[in-house]
Design an enzyme around this catalytic site. Structure first.
Site, PDB file in Angstrom:
ATOM      1  N   LYS A 222      42.508  31.090  31.763  1.00 54.65           N
ATOM      2  CA  LYS A 222      42.201  32.246  31.682  1.00 54.65           C
ATOM      3  C   LYS A 222      42.129  32.566  30.169  1.00 54.65           C
ATOM      4  O   LYS A 222      42.931  32.210  29.337  1.00 54.65           O
ATOM      5  CB  LYS A 222      42.855  33.334  32.509  1.00 54.65           C
ATOM      6  CG  LYS A 222      42.072  34.825  32.413  1.00 54.65           C
ATOM      7  CD  LYS A 222      43.116  35.727  33.311  1.00 54.65           C
ATOM      8  CE  LYS A 222      42.474  36.990  33.405  1.00 54.65           C
ATOM      9  NZ  LYS A 222      43.410  37.895  34.067  1.00 54.65           N
TER      10      LYS A 222
ATOM     11  N   SER B 152      41.061  40.566  37.375  1.00 58.75           N
ATOM     12  CA  SER B 152      40.477  40.314  36.490  1.00 58.75           C
ATOM     13  C   SER B 152      40.091  38.533  35.991  1.00 58.75           C
ATOM     14  O   SER B 152      39.638  38.053  35.393  1.00 58.75           O
ATOM     15  CB  SER B 152      41.110  40.870  35.163  1.00 58.75           C
ATOM     16  OG  SER B 152      42.408  40.447  34.898  1.00 58.75           O
TER      17      SER B 152
ATOM     18  N   SER C   8      45.192  41.189  39.828  1.00 62.53           N
ATOM     19  CA  SER C   8      44.433  40.497  39.019  1.00 62.53           C
ATOM     20  C   SER C   8      44.339  38.683  39.235  1.00 62.53           C
ATOM     21  O   SER C   8      43.440  38.119  38.826  1.00 62.53           O
ATOM     22  CB  SER C   8      44.440  40.523  37.444  1.00 62.53           C
ATOM     23  OG  SER C   8      43.778  41.933  37.421  1.00 62.53           O
TER      24      SER C   8
END
Length: 631
Positions: A122, A202, A226
């Site tokens: 990420k 997220s 997330s």
């Protein structure tokens, strides 16, 4: 106990158009060195660690081959084709990494079970040579001084850092109305199972990349939901570890009380294999000092008998998929006990910790970093409104926090301590009072587990009968119970056998790129081209001086080129029906220079068609998004 290198065979559907491990000429992505290795067919849509390692160990392919195949797939699915937009950047030295690990393998020196396996991280995690952007145009040129400890540990384990994934900007802690998966730098990530639905967040790009087979492994981060929420939305396994199991140093934060990184993978086995090298003690992250699982092999506890005799607390939900999952748990020998899990009445402390913790991250950056404080980022967004399309509510709220004020500090500490204490007590009392091994829910325990800092494992539970949208069940436990949770999740996964790739569930999205079937010719238009390969535009009337249309003539657009379909890769046996568009380049950051001057544009150059698709999906996502606290 099943073999740790060959878990029970998964009854997955193998899609048409399996990826063959050959370098494709002409792509804008980096190319592997020329190799005379034979073609090896491996379906990257479904392959996990055991399948990839078996091929590597047998000498059927190299890690260099594997990297090239994943780059081809990223080009095919994330940049072009359905434009999933999951991948933001590729490591500049990815082939050097792969070649080094191939050489070590040839010499008989394996670093571990993940030797030579590619991963996507990420884009809030530091990787040397790549900017860490959190999806913000304000951080587009923000290069860390070194790898995050998490990244360095993965390299030490022999993992190839393939690149970075898109995410909800600042881990979905910039604006209240922003769609999950959107960022000012990366744009909108698309859910591969249903483009009209949120990819959640997220960790949107990591979830989509794992589901679509853009890397063998991916990593997300979570503050509250997330990892678990996008794992559910994209039908992958997500592990939200105990806070303190994984180092957070070198990760753009929201709140240290709850932040953690964790695996997002196709299978529980892959997640367990990845969690091992992630578990660490970091001198810069004090909460990791209590970690009792450093060096633990999480794959060693995986068993298809783990549910036999287990007592599981069950949070009520009437969803048919959940009821089917509970029946499977019982069929495997688990005793189900109805429970209710409380929460806390303490206010959230995320805003209170945001500015403090983001400033702590920024203080570690090199002296020339473009943004060195929270306030500078906020002001940049004011000066560049394209960086705050949906506003910056949480930055505005965070700007009002001053923990040097004794009153604010006391209020914050009271809320923090109360929230942690009450949520831990709520979970632990249920576990102890009912003598439970874990708590199972249909994702209702995401928030309470996050506030407590306790681990959860999300596992796909199937697809809704009326729309084939994914669902998951979540195993929640007390601190440091990852081994028990993974064992239970693994047994359920192996018994249920419900996972299907998005190419199977949602074939129309992939029809003109990754799969070929009986409807391809009808569903994938082919633009006509002339002898020079130029697209022939639709005919327009030719008008004579009297105003009458006498004939029609084609108009050529020299800026657009395609090759006529069907086209084939001669040695691979793959036929690609329909036009092959000119590739849109994914930015490869050079090792000796900074970002090119792009005027703030995202590094993945998006084709016009992809942009229209993203715009349509973004509108739909506003109405269909499902959010958790920071989802």
């Amino acid at each position: 106990m099943p073999s740790q290198t060959s878990p029970r065979c998964r009854n997955r559907l193998v899609t048409a158009g399996a990826v063959t491990l050959l370098a494709a000429a002409g792509l804008a992505l980096p190319q592997a060195p020329a190799s005379a290795a034979p073609a090896v067919t491996l379906d990257l849509a479904t392959a996990g660690v055991p399948e990839v390692q078996a091929a590597l160990a047998a000498g059927q392919l190299t890690s260099v081959d594997l990297v090239q195949a994943y780059l081809d797939r990223i080009d095919q699915l994330s940049i072009n084709g359905p434009h999933l937009n999951a991948v933001r950047a590729i490591s500049p030295d990815v082939f050097e990494q792969a070649a080094q690990l191939d050489a070590e393998r040839a010499a008989g020196n394996l670093r571990g079970p993940l030797h030579g396996i590619p991963i996507l991280l990420k884009d809030n995690i530091d990787v040397a040579g790549l900017p860490t952007t959190a999806g913000s145009i304000a951080l587009a040129d923000s290069y860390p001084a070194a790898d995050a400890p998490l990244t360095a540990d993965l390299r030490e384990a022999g993992v190839i850092i393939l690149g970075k994934t898109n995410l909800s900007e600042f881990a979905n802690f910039i604006a209240r109305s922003m769609p999950s998966g959107y960022s000012s730098l990366g744009g909108q990530v698309i859910n591969p199972y249903d483009a009209s639905q949120t990819p959640s967040g997220s960790s949107s790009g990591s979830g989509v990349a794992a589901a679509a087979g853009l890397a063998t492994l991916t990593i997300g981060t979570e503050t509250s939901g997330s990892i678990l929420s996008p794992a559910r939305a994209n039908s992958v396994v997500g592990v939200k570890p105990t806070v303190g199991l994984v180092s957070r140093t070198g990760i753009i934060p929201i709140a240290a009380s709850q932040d953690t990184a964790g695996p997002m993978t196709k299978t529980v086995y892959d997640a367990a294999a990845l969690l091992g090298p992630l578990s660490a003690v970091d001198s810069e992250d004090a909460v990791t000092a209590a970690n009792p699982l450093v060096g633990f092999d999480f794959t060693s506890v995986l068993s298809d008998q783990a549910l036999a005799g287990a007592r599981l607390g069950v949070v009520a939900n009437d969803d048919p998929l959940y009821q089917t999952a509970l029946a499977e748990l019982q069929a495997q020998g688990a005793e189900l006990v109805p429970v209710t899990v409380g929460n806390t009445d303490a206010p959230s402390i995320l805003v209170q910790e945001f500015k403090r913790d983001l400033n702590a991250y920024l203080s570690r950056l090199p002296a020339g970093a473009p943004m060195q404080t929270f306030d500078q980022i906020r002001q940049y967004n004011i000066d560049h409104p394209q960086g705050a399309k949906f506003g910056q509510y949480y930055f505005d709220q965070g700007a009002q926090v001053d923990l040097s004020d004794p009153v604010q500090l006391a209020d914050y500490e009271q809320a923090r301590d109360q929230g942690i204490s009450q949520t831990r007590q709520a979970i632990d009392l249920v576990l102890t009072d009912h003598q439970l091994d874990a708590i199972v829910s249909f994702s209702q325990t995401t928030g309470v587990g996050a506030r407590a800092g306790y681990p959860s494992v999300s596992v796909p539970a199937g697809y809704a009968a009326d729309n084939l949208r994914p669902a998951s069940i979540v195993f929640l436990g007390t601190a440091w119970s990852e081994p028990e949770l993974l064992a239970l999740a693994y047994d359920y996964e192996q018994a249920a056998q419900v996972w299907r790739s998005p190419e199977v569930i949602n074939p129309s999205l992939f029809r003109c790129s990754a799969i070929t079937d009986q409807w391809t010719d009808a569903g994938c238009p082919v633009l006509p081209v002339n002898a020079d390969g130029q697209t022939i535009a639709p005919s327009v009337p030719v008008v004579d001086p009297d105003g009458d249309a006498t004939s029609s003539a084609p108009v050529l657009d020299p800026a657009v080129t395609t090759t006529p379909g069907p086209a084939s890769t001669a040695d691979s046996g793959i036929t690609s029906a329909g036009p092959t568009p000119k590739p849109s380049p994914l930015t490869i950051y050079p090792t000796t220079s900074r970002l090119p001057d792009t005027g703030g544009r995202m590094p993945v150059s998006v084709a016009v068609l992809g942009g229209l698709m993203v715009l349509a999906a973004s509108v739909a996502l506003i109405w269909h998004r499902r959010r958790d606290v920071t989802d």
